[in-house]
Design an enzyme around this catalytic site. Structure first.
Site, PDB file in Angstrom:
ATOM      1  CG  ASN A  14      80.262 151.898 -43.665  1.00 25.40           C
ATOM      2  OD1 ASN A  14      79.641 152.783 -43.081  1.00 25.40           O
ATOM      3  ND2 ASN A  14      79.867 150.640 -43.667  1.00 25.40           N
ATOM      4  NE  ARG A  49      75.941 151.110 -45.080  1.00 22.30           N
ATOM      5  CZ  ARG A  49      75.661 150.832 -43.814  1.00 22.30           C
ATOM      6  NH1 ARG A  49      76.532 151.085 -42.871  1.00 22.30           N
ATOM      7  NH2 ARG A  49      74.495 150.302 -43.504  1.00 22.30           N
ATOM      8  CG  HIS A  92      70.892 145.363 -44.413  1.00 20.19           C
ATOM      9  ND1 HIS A  92      70.118 144.641 -43.528  1.00 20.19           N
ATOM     10  CD2 HIS A  92      71.844 145.953 -43.667  1.00 20.19           C
ATOM     11  CE1 HIS A  92      70.601 144.780 -42.308  1.00 20.19           C
ATOM     12  NE2 HIS A  92      71.648 145.579 -42.358  1.00 20.19           N
ATOM     13  CG  HIS A 111      72.160 141.370 -44.539  1.00 19.24           C
ATOM     14  ND1 HIS A 111      73.273 141.651 -45.302  1.00 19.24           N
ATOM     15  CD2 HIS A 111      72.450 141.812 -43.288  1.00 19.24           C
ATOM     16  CE1 HIS A 111      74.186 142.245 -44.545  1.00 19.24           C
ATOM     17  NE2 HIS A 111      73.701 142.343 -43.317  1.00 19.24           N
ATOM     18  N   GLY A 134      72.586 139.288 -39.603  1.00 14.14           N
ATOM     19  CA  GLY A 134      73.753 139.653 -38.818  1.00 14.14           C
ATOM     20  C   GLY A 134      73.287 140.411 -37.598  1.00 14.14           C
ATOM     21  CG  ASN A 135      74.481 143.662 -34.124  1.00 19.38           C
ATOM     22  OD1 ASN A 135      74.059 143.034 -33.165  1.00 19.38           O
ATOM     23  ND2 ASN A 135      74.621 144.978 -34.101  1.00 19.38           N
ATOM     24  NE  ARG A 189      69.296 148.814 -35.792  1.00 20.46           N
ATOM     25  CZ  ARG A 189      70.026 148.600 -36.887  1.00 20.46           C
ATOM     26  NH1 ARG A 189      69.648 147.676 -37.751  1.00 20.46           N
ATOM     27  NH2 ARG A 189      71.112 149.298 -37.114  1.00 20.46           N
ATOM     28  CB  ILE A 238      73.634 135.219 -38.235  1.00 10.53           C
ATOM     29  CG1 ILE A 238      74.053 135.998 -36.991  1.00 10.53           C
ATOM     30  CG2 ILE A 238      72.770 134.019 -37.840  1.00 10.53           C
ATOM     31  CD1 ILE A 238      72.899 136.669 -36.260  1.00 10.53           C
ATOM     32  CD  GLU A 298      78.451 135.870 -45.297  1.00 12.76           C
ATOM     33  OE1 GLU A 298      79.639 135.712 -44.924  1.00 12.76           O
ATOM     34  OE2 GLU A 298      78.016 136.948 -45.743  1.00 12.76           O
ATOM     35  CD  GLU A 322      76.589 145.425 -46.471  1.00 12.42           C
ATOM     36  OE1 GLU A 322      75.705 146.304 -46.415  1.00 12.42           O
ATOM     37  OE2 GLU A 322      77.085 144.878 -45.459  1.00 12.42           O
TER      38      GLU A 322
END
Length: 410
Positions: free
Chosen positions: A9, A95, A184, A212, A214-215, A245, A335, A337, A388
């Protein structure tokens, strides 16, 4: 010699690598090289020993570019015996963020696939160039190993046209591919299968709303194992509030700001991608810090937390309506999880939709699979840690297996 699968990645200033054993796809090693192009470039390496023990190392040295970065990672891995030579590798999986509408599944990489990924750079100028760097350098170093591209957008290629088309002139769709793609995909695909397994059901028998968080953050509506809607659009900027974002905006806001501020379009694009979201609202993007500040009475942090959770709740309700019937809501990502606070706020007041959270179960669920819904809740609420890299490895190995069959891939 035992074979291995490597997942790459490649970001604009980072390279993430994970090595799996084949065929069982157990994780052997992970490496994260950060701050490429700076004097304090750092490599964090985790290695699983033959006895199951886990060793961690940190190496620092100046790394000028991605080519030197790959050399650094491979040098450490060779000493650590995770990858000694290309003869050990069954496949290298990459990825790739944007596959447009050309790739609805993973692709065995050849020059034509590389050219197609390059053609798609205008749709993902912040991501596809870095992904290409990783592909080109890995192909140069391992020319005799098959390489597979796994696209973030591929899982969402099952969206129906009424979900992916924007209400703009059809020429913009036909000439410039202006439509919703979603991202994602590897994460949503992985947790959908894991959620079905947790419920003791086949993936094609369950309807899910996967979150999903997260950031980067996105929601997906999954009907019988297939994505039918998702919150991100042409780019990863649409949808939920994220770390930096903005998520959904009135499109006229762009024109207004350009007129009022005199900003150049590139400046505005950077502001919406890198200086908005949670960071724009309260100055920081880390949800852990935001929750701590909110608990201490910081009004800006409390508002950022409420806006983040409210937007997730709106999408959850919308996707419940789109699906008609929901078997489970699935929280994943850093976040999703780990934050009981966020999960609680998102699910609060949704009992009329059959979503009933158990506060005790929710508080106890941190970074591990868990059922956090109340007994008797019509909709299961699950925490499912995403993986992932494992999903990318699975998809790449499936491509290799197909290619090896008579009449398989060329």
């Amino acid at each position: 010699m035992a074979k291995k699968c490597a997942v790459v990645n490649c970001g604009s200033s980072s390279i993430k690598l994970e090595v799996f054993s084949v065929p069982e796809l157990g994780s052997i090693a992970e490496a994260l090289l950060e701050r490429i192009g700076t004097p304090d470039c750092r490599l964090r390496q985790r290695r699983v020993g033959d006895d199951g023990s886990v060793g961690e190392q940190v190496h620092s040295r100046p790394v000028a570019d991605h080519r030197a970065g790959f050399g650094f990672i491979l040098e450490v891995n060779a000493r650590d015996r995770a990858i000694r030579d290309e003869g050990e590798l069954a496949v290298i999986a990459h990825r790739v963020v944007h596959g447009g509408d050309r790739f609805a599944s993973p692709a065995l990489i050849d020059d034509d696939v590389v050219a197609a990924i390059r053609d798609l750079i205008p749709l993902a100028p912040l991501h596809n160039p870095s992904n290409l760097l990783g592909i080109e350098e890995a192909r140069r170093r391992f020319p005799h190993v098959p390489h597979v591209a796994v696209f973030d957008t591929a899982f969402h290629q099952t969206l129906p046209s009424h979900a992916y088309r924007y209400a703009v002139h059809r020429d913009l769709y036909e000439r410039y591919q202006v439509r919703r793609y979603g991202f994602h995909g590897s994460s949503h695909a992985y947790v959908a299968k894991e959620a079905a397994r947790y419920l003791g059901r086949a993936p094609e028998t369950v309807n899910l709303v996967t979150l999903h968080l997260g950031n980067g953050a996105s929601a997906a509506a999954i009907a019988a194992g297939r994505s039918v809607d998702t919150s991100m659009g042409l780019t990863p900027l649409e949808g939920l509030v994220m770390g930096t974002r903005c998520g959904d905006l009135d499109p006229a806001l762009h024109f207004y700001l350009l007129r009022q501020t005199g900003m150049a379009p590139a400046e505005l694009e950077k502001l919406l991608n890198s200086g908005s979201g949670l960071k724009g609202l309260c100055g920081v993007a880390d949800m852990r810090e935001i929750q701590g500040r909110a608990a201490a009475g910081d009004g800006e942090a409390a508002l950022a937390l409420e806006i983040f959770c409210y937007r997730v709740k709106k999408y959850l309700g919308a996707y419940a309506a789109a699906l008609g019937h929901v078997d489970a809501v699935v929280f994943t990502g850093g976040i999703g999880e780990n934050s009981a606070v966020v999960r609680g706020k998102v699910c609060a007041g949704l009992e009329n939709l059959g979503v009933a959270l158990d506060e005790t179960r929710n508080a106890a669920a941190v970074g591990a699979p868990a059922l956090i819904s109340r007994e008797g809740s019509a909709v299961a609420i699950l925490v499912v840690p995403t993986d992932e890299e494992l999903e990318i490895a699975r998809q790449a190995m499936a491509v290799i297996a197909t290619a090896a069959q008579p009449g398989g891939l060329p």
